[in-house]
Design a protein around this motif. Structure first.
Motif, PDB file in Angstrom:
ATOM      1  N   LYS A   1       0.832  -1.212   0.000  1.00 56.43           N
ATOM      2  CA  LYS A   1       0.000   0.000   0.000  1.00 56.43           C
ATOM      3  C   LYS A   1       0.864   1.258   0.000  1.00 56.43           C
ATOM      4  CE  LYS A   1      -3.937   1.987   2.462  1.00 56.43           C
ATOM      5  NZ  LYS A   1      -4.888   1.833   3.608  1.00 56.43           N
ATOM      6  N   CYS A   2       1.897   1.261   0.849  1.00 60.86           N
ATOM      7  CA  CYS A   2       2.812   2.443   0.909  1.00 60.86           C
ATOM      8  C   CYS A   2       3.563   2.594  -0.400  1.00 60.86           C
ATOM      9  CB  CYS A   2       3.771   2.245   2.076  1.00 60.86           C
ATOM     10  SG  CYS A   2       4.891   3.641   2.303  1.00 60.86           S
ATOM     11  N   PHE A   3       4.001   1.463  -0.983  1.00 65.59           N
ATOM     12  CA  PHE A   3       4.741   1.524  -2.246  1.00 65.59           C
ATOM     13  C   PHE A   3       3.893   2.166  -3.333  1.00 65.59           C
ATOM     14  CE2 PHE A   3       5.508  -0.544  -6.339  1.00 65.59           C
ATOM     15  CZ  PHE A   3       6.802  -0.110  -6.577  1.00 65.59           C
ATOM     16  N   ARG A   4       2.623   1.682  -3.428  1.00 70.33           N
ATOM     17  CA  ARG A   4       1.756   2.232  -4.457  1.00 70.33           C
ATOM     18  C   ARG A   4       1.599   3.759  -4.306  1.00 70.33           C
ATOM     19  NH1 ARG A   4      -3.067  -2.307  -4.368  1.00 70.33           N
ATOM     20  NH2 ARG A   4      -1.870  -4.021  -5.342  1.00 70.33           N
ATOM     21  N   HIS A   5       1.418   4.216  -3.064  1.00 69.35           N
ATOM     22  CA  HIS A   5       1.243   5.666  -2.825  1.00 69.35           C
ATOM     23  C   HIS A   5       2.495   6.455  -3.233  1.00 69.35           C
ATOM     24  CE1 HIS A   5      -0.136   9.310  -0.908  1.00 69.35           C
ATOM     25  NE2 HIS A   5       1.022   9.359  -0.197  1.00 69.35           N
ATOM     26  N   ILE A   6       3.649   5.998  -2.757  1.00 62.20           N
ATOM     27  CA  ILE A   6       4.906   6.730  -3.056  1.00 62.20           C
ATOM     28  C   ILE A   6       5.260   6.603  -4.528  1.00 62.20           C
ATOM     29  CG2 ILE A   6       7.376   6.738  -2.593  1.00 62.20           C
ATOM     30  CD1 ILE A   6       6.717   6.054   0.299  1.00 62.20           C
ATOM     31  N   ALA A   7       5.010   5.441  -5.119  1.00 67.95           N
ATOM     32  CA  ALA A   7       5.328   5.265  -6.533  1.00 67.95           C
ATOM     33  C   ALA A   7       4.485   6.183  -7.397  1.00 67.95           C
ATOM     34  CB  ALA A   7       5.112   3.806  -6.937  1.00 67.95           C
ATOM     35  N   LEU A   8       3.199   6.293  -7.060  1.00 66.17           N
ATOM     36  CA  LEU A   8       2.351   7.211  -7.814  1.00 66.17           C
ATOM     37  C   LEU A   8       2.830   8.665  -7.674  1.00 66.17           C
ATOM     38  CD1 LEU A   8      -1.187   5.686  -7.082  1.00 66.17           C
ATOM     39  CD2 LEU A   8       0.034   5.689  -9.266  1.00 66.17           C
ATOM     40  N   ASP A   9       3.229   9.056  -6.464  1.00 62.72           N
ATOM     41  CA  ASP A   9       3.775  10.429  -6.276  1.00 62.72           C
ATOM     42  C   ASP A   9       5.048  10.628  -7.103  1.00 62.72           C
ATOM     43  OD1 ASP A   9       1.722  11.030  -4.590  1.00 62.72           O
ATOM     44  OD2 ASP A   9       2.863  10.725  -2.736  1.00 62.72           O
ATOM     45  N   TYR A  10       5.897   9.619  -7.126  1.00 60.82           N
ATOM     46  CA  TYR A  10       7.162   9.715  -7.869  1.00 60.82           C
ATOM     47  C   TYR A  10       6.889   9.875  -9.358  1.00 60.82           C
ATOM     48  CZ  TYR A  10      11.866   8.450  -9.437  1.00 60.82           C
ATOM     49  OH  TYR A  10      13.112   8.443 -10.029  1.00 60.82           O
ATOM     50  N   VAL A  11       5.955   9.083  -9.849  1.00 65.14           N
ATOM     51  CA  VAL A  11       5.616   9.181 -11.266  1.00 65.14           C
ATOM     52  C   VAL A  11       5.033  10.556 -11.584  1.00 65.14           C
ATOM     53  CG1 VAL A  11       4.104   8.242 -13.060  1.00 65.14           C
ATOM     54  CG2 VAL A  11       5.311   6.688 -11.541  1.00 65.14           C
ATOM     55  N   LEU A  12       4.193  11.037 -10.655  1.00 65.85           N
ATOM     56  CA  LEU A  12       3.636  12.381 -10.859  1.00 65.85           C
ATOM     57  C   LEU A  12       4.739  13.441 -10.917  1.00 65.85           C
ATOM     58  CD1 LEU A  12       1.197  14.288 -11.026  1.00 65.85           C
ATOM     59  CD2 LEU A  12       1.182  14.334  -8.502  1.00 65.85           C
TER      60      LEU A  12
END
Length: 764
Positions: free
Chosen positions: A164-175
């Motif tokens: 869950k944390c990975f998905r959140h941070i990964a989406l922010d990184y991609v953004l």
């Protein structure tokens, strides 16, 4: 190139996502390097540009300095000033350009690197960290055994939270990646476009500036073409002049020096001369002399203010000088000094002498009317004593002297040429002169004639009284006695060369003095008896006065003297009517020195002048009377004016008799205060002692003569003061001068005020 990362692939964390991330991260790293390099190059460019502006500004200031230096050339000054102003505008435009560059490139890109790329790096770190945690959770979850239900649940919960944390941070990184990729294009293009617009404004301003300057530059170019043609023409003319002057120099050095009385610049003649210094070493120095504005001046350097040798050429004369070792010398004599000069050749000497003489004649011709007006303006008839540049006190003295001296018979016209209203005088001869004759008299030397102005100089009372005792009629009866017999005509005003010859023959050669005239009529045998009787009378008188200060004698300086044998009224009586009351002048064919000796005692100034004209030595010593001199006889006779006449004609104020007593000793013994004052002013040595070892001060103290003691002590104090302060040759303290001036006034004008010594001695 725009590079984006898909959000769906981000959730899958597929190999394609990882590959895209790797590609984007490499691109951003390279972008950061390129932007850092560009910012650094921009900083260097801005610093170099600012240094260029500083150097350009210094160059522009140099152009302005050159423009100010060329202030005498209007074309150069105007063009350089205009160009420097334009360059200053360009410097201002450059400064604006560099400020815009700093804002558009340095500030904007540097802000993009520091802000946006920093956020990208922070997001990357968080993504890498959570990715590692996810990998660890997956590995741990896979390793849990089935039979360990507790560990299975724990690993499952950790993995779920980590994903869950990975998905959140990964989406922010991609953004963040997608935003950075989109923003970098606008930031780079925006900064570069701003930079280019800054250049566009810079060049547009420069174009406008030089468009306005263009017509002027075009006109200046056309004018420059004409200047080039003119310069070529001037070059040819100068080469031709150089060739001509070079040939002239080869022919003769003397031909370079010419005089022109009507020169436009006022310089009649100029060139180098050697000048003898007036110091004790008599050194010779080469100076640049010129005759201009009726003055003779010289300079050591061109920038030095000219030193004036002669203030007014009308008051000087010039003559050859052959009595010194140097060749080609001539002398310029002015009222106050004499200047010895040396030319480089005889031809140059003649040219300088001719130039000075011509300038003198021109000065008379140009300033004659002006001088006459000034003289009339300063005369008593105008009724104004405040005109001119002289002080009121000095004018009063001058006008008083002029009025008194011109009242003497014959003094209303020049003694030598007869010009009316003379304003100059020869003080040792006692005559009045016009300005032209006064200049000729100065050239004779002070041993023949001492010239002063009756209006410009301040006259001492004894000197003014001397002038009133003689006069032109008296002197001309002596010095022009044979003029009519010889059939010689006196020169007229304006005939300068004739005047020079006449005055020289009259006073230097004494051609017109009748040396055959008998001075008196008694035989030589009687002369010796009379001399002996006169000597005895004087010795008895001096001895008696030394022992008894109460004896009264009548004199013209406030002292009673020995009985006079010549009456004052007889001085101006005609020779045929004058009564022969003198026992001393009853001789025939006297030695001129003896005549002067006797006339000095008798206060007979005309006879004294006659004796000098016959060649009498003014310092003649009578061996039959203790080697007394005419000056000592004048002291014994009690006449202040007689003493002044002898001193002005070169009498030695310190010459002593066989008893070691000089004029100052005798005046002190007799109590003649006015004579003591006169001798001290004329340089008498008050420290000299007689054969008894007494100096004048000790004699005055013994006689209790307060006035003479005061004068002697003041003179001694003034002498000591000048020696201690190194003021050799200076007049000394003002108080000293004032006191002596007062005594001179009393002795000449109010001699009765100096009778206190005799009156006090009679009371006892």
């Amino acid at each position: 190139m725009k590079m984006t990362v898909d959000f769906e692939e981000c959730l899958k964390d597929s190999p394609r996502f990882r590959a895209a991330l790797e590609e984007v991260e490499g691109d951003v790293a390279e972008l950061e390097l390129k932007l850092d390099k560009l910012v650094k190059l921009c900083i260097v460019m801005i610093d170099t540009g600012k240094a260029f502006c500083v150097a350009n500004k210094q160059f522009m200031n140099g152009i302005r300095d050159l423009a100010q230096y060329s202030s005498n050339d209007a074309v150069v000054e105007t063009s350089l000033t205009k160009f420097s102003d334009s360059l200053q505008e360009m410097i201002n435009f450059h400064t604006i350009l560099f400020d815009q560059t700093q804002r558009s490139i340095k500030a904007q890109l540097q802000n993009f690197v520091k802000e946006d790329l920093r956020k990208f790096k922070d997001a990357k770190k968080q993504f890498e960290k959570v990715s590692e945690e996810k990998e660890n959770a997956l590995v741990k979850n896979a390793q849990v055994q089935r039979n360990k239900q507790h560990e299975v649940e724990e690993a499952t919960n950790i993995l779920t939270a980590t994903r869950k944390c990975f998905r959140h941070i990964a989406l922010d990184y991609v953004l963040q990646i997608n935003v950075l990729q989109s923003k970098r294009r606008s930031e780079i293009l925006k900064s570069m476009l701003s930079f280019m617009y800054a250049h566009l404004a810079f060049f547009h301003q420069g174009y406008d500036l030089f468009s306005e300057l263009g017509p002027y530059m075009k006109d200046l170019g056309a004018q420059l073409d004409r200047l080039v043609v003119d310069a070529a023409k001037e070059k040819r003319e100068m080469e031709q002049k150089h060739s001509t002057i070079q040939q002239k120099d080869f022919s003769s050095d003397d031909s370079k020096l010419e005089y022109n009385v009507d020169a436009a610049n006022g310089i009649v003649m100029e060139g180098y001369l050697f000048k003898r210094a007036s110091n004790a070493f008599k050194t010779w120095n080469r100076r640049w002399f010129s005759i201009q504005n009726n003055q003779l001046v010289y300079q050591k350097k061109f920038k030095d203010n000219p030193t004036v040798v002669v203030e007014d050429l009308r008051l000087c004369t010039v003559k050859h000088c052959e009595d010194i070792e140097r060749r080609f010398c001539f002398e310029v004599v002015s009222p106050t000094k004499s200047c010895m000069l040396q030319a480089d050749s005889e031809k140059l000497r003649q040219a300088w002498i001719k130039a000075v003489q011509t300038s003198i004649a021109t000065a008379y011709r140009e300033k004659g009317d002006e001088s006459e007006k000034l003289d009339k303006k300063s005369s008593p008839s105008t009724g104004s004593l405040d005109s001119g540049s002289e002080s009121k006190e000095k004018l009063l003295k001058g006008e008083s002297a002029l009025q008194r001296v011109q009242c003497i018979p014959g003094n209303a016209s020049c003694c030598d040429c007869g010009q009316a209203d003379p304003r100059w005088a020869s003080i040792n001869l006692g005559i009045t002169l016009c300005i032209e004759c006064s200049g000729i008299h100065r050239s004779l030397g002070v041993h023949f004639s001492k010239v002063r102005s009756l209006t410009l100089d301040t006259w001492e009372p004894e000197l003014l009284k001397l002038m009133c005792e003689l006069g032109n009629d008296v002197i001309n009866r002596v010095y022009e006695a044979k003029v009519e017999k010889m059939g010689i005509k006196k020169p007229q005003p304006g005939q300068r060369q004739e005047k020079e010859a006449y005055i020289k023959a009259k006073y230097v050669e004494r051609k017109f003095v009748d040396k055959q005239i008998s001075i008196a009529s008694s035989p030589p045998e009687q002369e010796k008896k009379i001399v002996s009787r006169g000597c005895e009378e004087k010795r008895l008188s001096i001895s008696k006065l030394g022992n008894d200060s109460g004896i009264q004698q009548s004199s013209d300086d406030g002292r009673d003297s020995l009985p006079s044998t010549v009456s004052a009224s007889s001085l101006y009586e005609p020779e045929g009517e004058r009564q022969d009351s003198s026992v001393y002048l009853d001789s025939k064919h006297l030695n001129p020195g003896l005549q002067l000796y006797r006339a000095s005692y008798e206060k007979n100034l005309p006879k004294m002048a006659e004796a000098l004209a016959h060649g009498a030595d003014v310092n003649w010593a009578n061996s039959e009377e203790s080697k007394a001199t005419p000056l000592i006889q004048a002291v014994l006779g009690g006449s202040l004016v007689t003493c002044e006449f002898l001193l002005q004609n070169g009498a030695n104020v310190n010459q002593r008799d066989v008893q070691g007593r000089g004029p100052l000793h005798h005046a002190t013994v007799l109590g003649h205060t006015g004579q003591v004052c006169l001798f001290l002013k004329r340089g008498a040595n008050q420290h000299a002692t007689d054969e008894e070892g007494k100096d004048p001060l000790s004699i005055a103290v013994e006689a209790a003569n307060a006035d003479i003691v005061t004068l002697l002590r003041l003179a001694r104090m003034n002498e000591e003061m000048r020696e201690s302060e190194g003021l050799y040759g200076q007049p000394g303290d003002e108080t000293y001068q004032d006191i002596f001036r007062d005594f001179s006034q009393m002795a000449s004008n109010n001699p009765e005020k100096l009778n206190r010594f005799q009156q006090d001695s009679q009371k006892f």
